[in-house]
Scaffold this active site. Structure first.
Site, PDB file in Angstrom:
ATOM      1  N   ALA A 171       0.838  -1.202   0.000  1.00  0.00           N
ATOM      2  CA  ALA A 171       0.000   0.000   0.000  1.00  0.00           C
ATOM      3  C   ALA A 171       0.871   1.249   0.000  1.00  0.00           C
ATOM      4  O   ALA A 171       1.248   1.758   1.059  1.00  0.00           O
ATOM      5  CB  ALA A 171      -0.940  -0.010   1.201  1.00  0.00           C
ATOM      6  N   GLU A 215      -1.220   6.905  -3.290  1.00  0.00           N
ATOM      7  CA  GLU A 215      -2.291   7.705  -2.697  1.00  0.00           C
ATOM      8  C   GLU A 215      -3.023   8.475  -3.781  1.00  0.00           C
ATOM      9  O   GLU A 215      -2.501   8.638  -4.894  1.00  0.00           O
ATOM     10  CB  GLU A 215      -1.720   8.660  -1.643  1.00  0.00           C
ATOM     11  N   PRO A 216      -4.252   8.945  -3.495  1.00  0.00           N
ATOM     12  CA  PRO A 216      -5.037   9.627  -4.531  1.00  0.00           C
ATOM     13  C   PRO A 216      -4.313  10.787  -5.194  1.00  0.00           C
ATOM     14  O   PRO A 216      -4.450  11.013  -6.401  1.00  0.00           O
ATOM     15  CB  PRO A 216      -6.273  10.111  -3.766  1.00  0.00           C
ATOM     16  N   ASP A 224      13.054  -1.785  -6.714  1.00  0.00           N
ATOM     17  CA  ASP A 224      14.296  -2.104  -7.408  1.00  0.00           C
ATOM     18  C   ASP A 224      14.364  -3.597  -7.745  1.00  0.00           C
ATOM     19  O   ASP A 224      14.901  -3.992  -8.781  1.00  0.00           O
ATOM     20  CB  ASP A 224      15.487  -1.715  -6.527  1.00  0.00           C
ATOM     21  N   ARG A 232      10.514  -4.399  -9.928  1.00  0.00           N
ATOM     22  CA  ARG A 232      10.268  -3.718 -11.203  1.00  0.00           C
ATOM     23  C   ARG A 232      10.731  -4.583 -12.374  1.00  0.00           C
ATOM     24  O   ARG A 232      10.089  -4.620 -13.430  1.00  0.00           O
ATOM     25  CB  ARG A 232      10.980  -2.369 -11.194  1.00  0.00           C
ATOM     26  N   ARG A 268      -4.405 -20.043 -41.087  1.00  0.00           N
ATOM     27  CA  ARG A 268      -5.364 -19.207 -41.810  1.00  0.00           C
ATOM     28  C   ARG A 268      -4.931 -19.018 -43.259  1.00  0.00           C
ATOM     29  O   ARG A 268      -3.769 -18.673 -43.530  1.00  0.00           O
ATOM     30  CB  ARG A 268      -5.461 -17.839 -41.128  1.00  0.00           C
ATOM     31  N   GLN A 299      -4.133  -7.683 -34.622  1.00  0.00           N
ATOM     32  CA  GLN A 299      -4.305  -7.382 -36.051  1.00  0.00           C
ATOM     33  C   GLN A 299      -4.238  -8.654 -36.895  1.00  0.00           C
ATOM     34  O   GLN A 299      -5.042  -8.838 -37.815  1.00  0.00           O
ATOM     35  CB  GLN A 299      -3.216  -6.392 -36.492  1.00  0.00           C
ATOM     36  N   GLY A 302      -7.403 -10.647 -36.913  1.00  0.00           N
ATOM     37  CA  GLY A 302      -8.603 -10.076 -37.521  1.00  0.00           C
ATOM     38  C   GLY A 302      -9.729  -9.924 -36.516  1.00  0.00           C
ATOM     39  O   GLY A 302      -9.516  -9.514 -35.369  1.00  0.00           O
ATOM     40  N   GLU A 362       3.828   0.383 -10.856  1.00  0.00           N
ATOM     41  CA  GLU A 362       5.227   0.332 -10.416  1.00  0.00           C
ATOM     42  C   GLU A 362       6.114   1.281 -11.221  1.00  0.00           C
ATOM     43  O   GLU A 362       7.266   0.981 -11.535  1.00  0.00           O
ATOM     44  CB  GLU A 362       5.773  -1.101 -10.450  1.00  0.00           C
TER      45      GLU A 362
END
Length: 387
Positions: A129, A132-133, A243, A246, A271, A340, A343, A367
């Site tokens: 945690a 923050e906002p 560190d 990540r 295909r 792509q 399709g 992160e």
């Protein structure tokens, strides 16, 4: 998976190659049974399965071994393999490590004994945690407070975009203790779920369903023994954890990209257009070649960062930032091309490349967003130039 040649790269030891084979076999045998309809239930089940399978022992240090360290190469290889099979399985594994990273690196023997024993066994779920906002990537701007009163600390404030928020049993929480302005005044604490004054203020939904929440602390009292490391060292603790982990975000992106290339090769081989497989067209071959180059280049950066850390480097800020930036950005390109090449099927809900498209987007943000990684890299490069 067609290409396994990277297992022979000099970054790895025999035990790493054996680990990949074992995780891959386990994932093939177990992950298809997970029902993703209820994300919380699926995550709880995955943590339990990963614990029973023995994989979570890599997510945190052994609590009774004072010399134990995190093996970043193993963390990366596990995340890459799990991500290739199932994005939520990768998430469940990764958050066990990130959530307890501060305890692995800075926790007291008592803290490790109480929590790492459970999280490594899949018997408790952890969360990190930090955000923050008003302070996403700007950690030094955090305002949540931890005020000391006798033998207790009183937490007040909010955290948001917290992975495993709402289902975690234990949270590593960063709050301002006031030893100095900005980064110098933060500390880290271990906070169990369910204590008075701690509530889940809001559950958050994203394009790739994961357990996420906004947390609220209102006069939440925790003992002084909840402090992780030293007062005022919270920023350094958070950066040390990132560190390590990540690089593993980059590895997860690599796993998503490998899956996208594998299914794309299968698609263009099967295909047919005007009687010939798509794979016969030079333009399609060019797209596959671009995918392969992007994946190998990303893998080199990811595994360089992990190897450097495992080789004893105290920090790999530059290497990890480069790995995360390049691997996540290139994985987005690889997966977009996979859509792509598929399709209409590529945008059909529930198709593997459609799921990958939703999964990869968040990795370019959490992160440390890509633009933040560029700032980190530039500062590292320019700082080294002036030494």
């Amino acid at each position: 998976m067609a290409d396994r040649s990277f297992h022979g790269w000099p970054f790895f030891e025999r035990r790493h190659r054996e680990l990949v084979a074992d995780v891959d076999a386990w994932a093939s045998a177990n992950l298809s049974a997970i029902d993703h309809a209820d994300t919380d239930t699926a995550c709880r089940a995955l943590v339990g399965m990963l614990g029973k399978g023995g994989w979570l022992k890599y997510s945190a240090v052994a609590p009774d071994d004072e010399s134990a360290t995190l093996d970043v190469r193993s963390l990366c290889l596990i995340r890459e393999t799990l991500a290739r099979h199932d994005g939520l399985a990768d998430f469940a594994f990764a958050m066990q490590g990130l959530g307890t990273g501060a305890l692995s690196l800075f926790g007291t023997p008592a803290q490790k004994s109480e929590w790492l024993t459970k999280t490594r066994a899949g018997e408790a779920i952890s969360a990190f945690a930090l955000t923050e906002p008003q302070s996403g990537s700007d950690v030094a701007n955090s305002t949540m407070s931890a005020t000391q009163e006798g033998d207790t600390l009183i937490l007040n404030g909010e955290k948001t975009w917290i992975s495993n928020g709402g289902i975690a049993d234990v949270y590593t929480v960063f709050a301002r203790t006031g030893e100095g302005p900005g980064a110098r005044g933060l500390s880290a604490f271990v906070v169990p779920a369910g204590i008075p004054g701690f509530e889940i203020a809001e559950r958050l939904e994203t394009i790739a369903p994961h357990p996420l929440a906004r947390l609220r602390f209102s006069d939440c009292r925790i003992p002084k023994s909840a402090l992780i490391g030293e007062r005022g060292q919270g920023f350094k603790i958070a950066m040390a954890v990132l560190d390590v982990f990540r690089s593993t975000v980059a590895a997860a992106a690599l796993g998503f990209a490998r899956r996208a290339m594998d299914v794309s090769i299968a698609r263009v081989s099967e295909r047919k257009v005007q009687g010939a497989p798509l794979a016969d067209y030079q333009m399609v071959q060019g797209h596959i070649a671009d995918m392969a180059v992007d994946i190998d280049a990303a893998a080199l950066l990811v595994h360089r960062a992990a190897w450097t850390k495992d080789s004893g480097a105290p920090r790999v800020t530059r290497e990890a930032a480069m790995a995360k930036l390049f691997a996540t950005e290139q994985a987005q390109k690889v997966i977009d091309m996979a859509v792509q090449l598929h399709g209409g099927d590529g945008v059909r809900h529930g198709h593997v490349v459609e799921r990958l498209y939703r999964e990869i987007r968040a990795l370019r943000i959490y992160e440390g967003a890509s633009d933040v990684q560029k700032v980190v890299i530039a500062r590292q490069v320019m700082g080294a130039h002036h030494v």
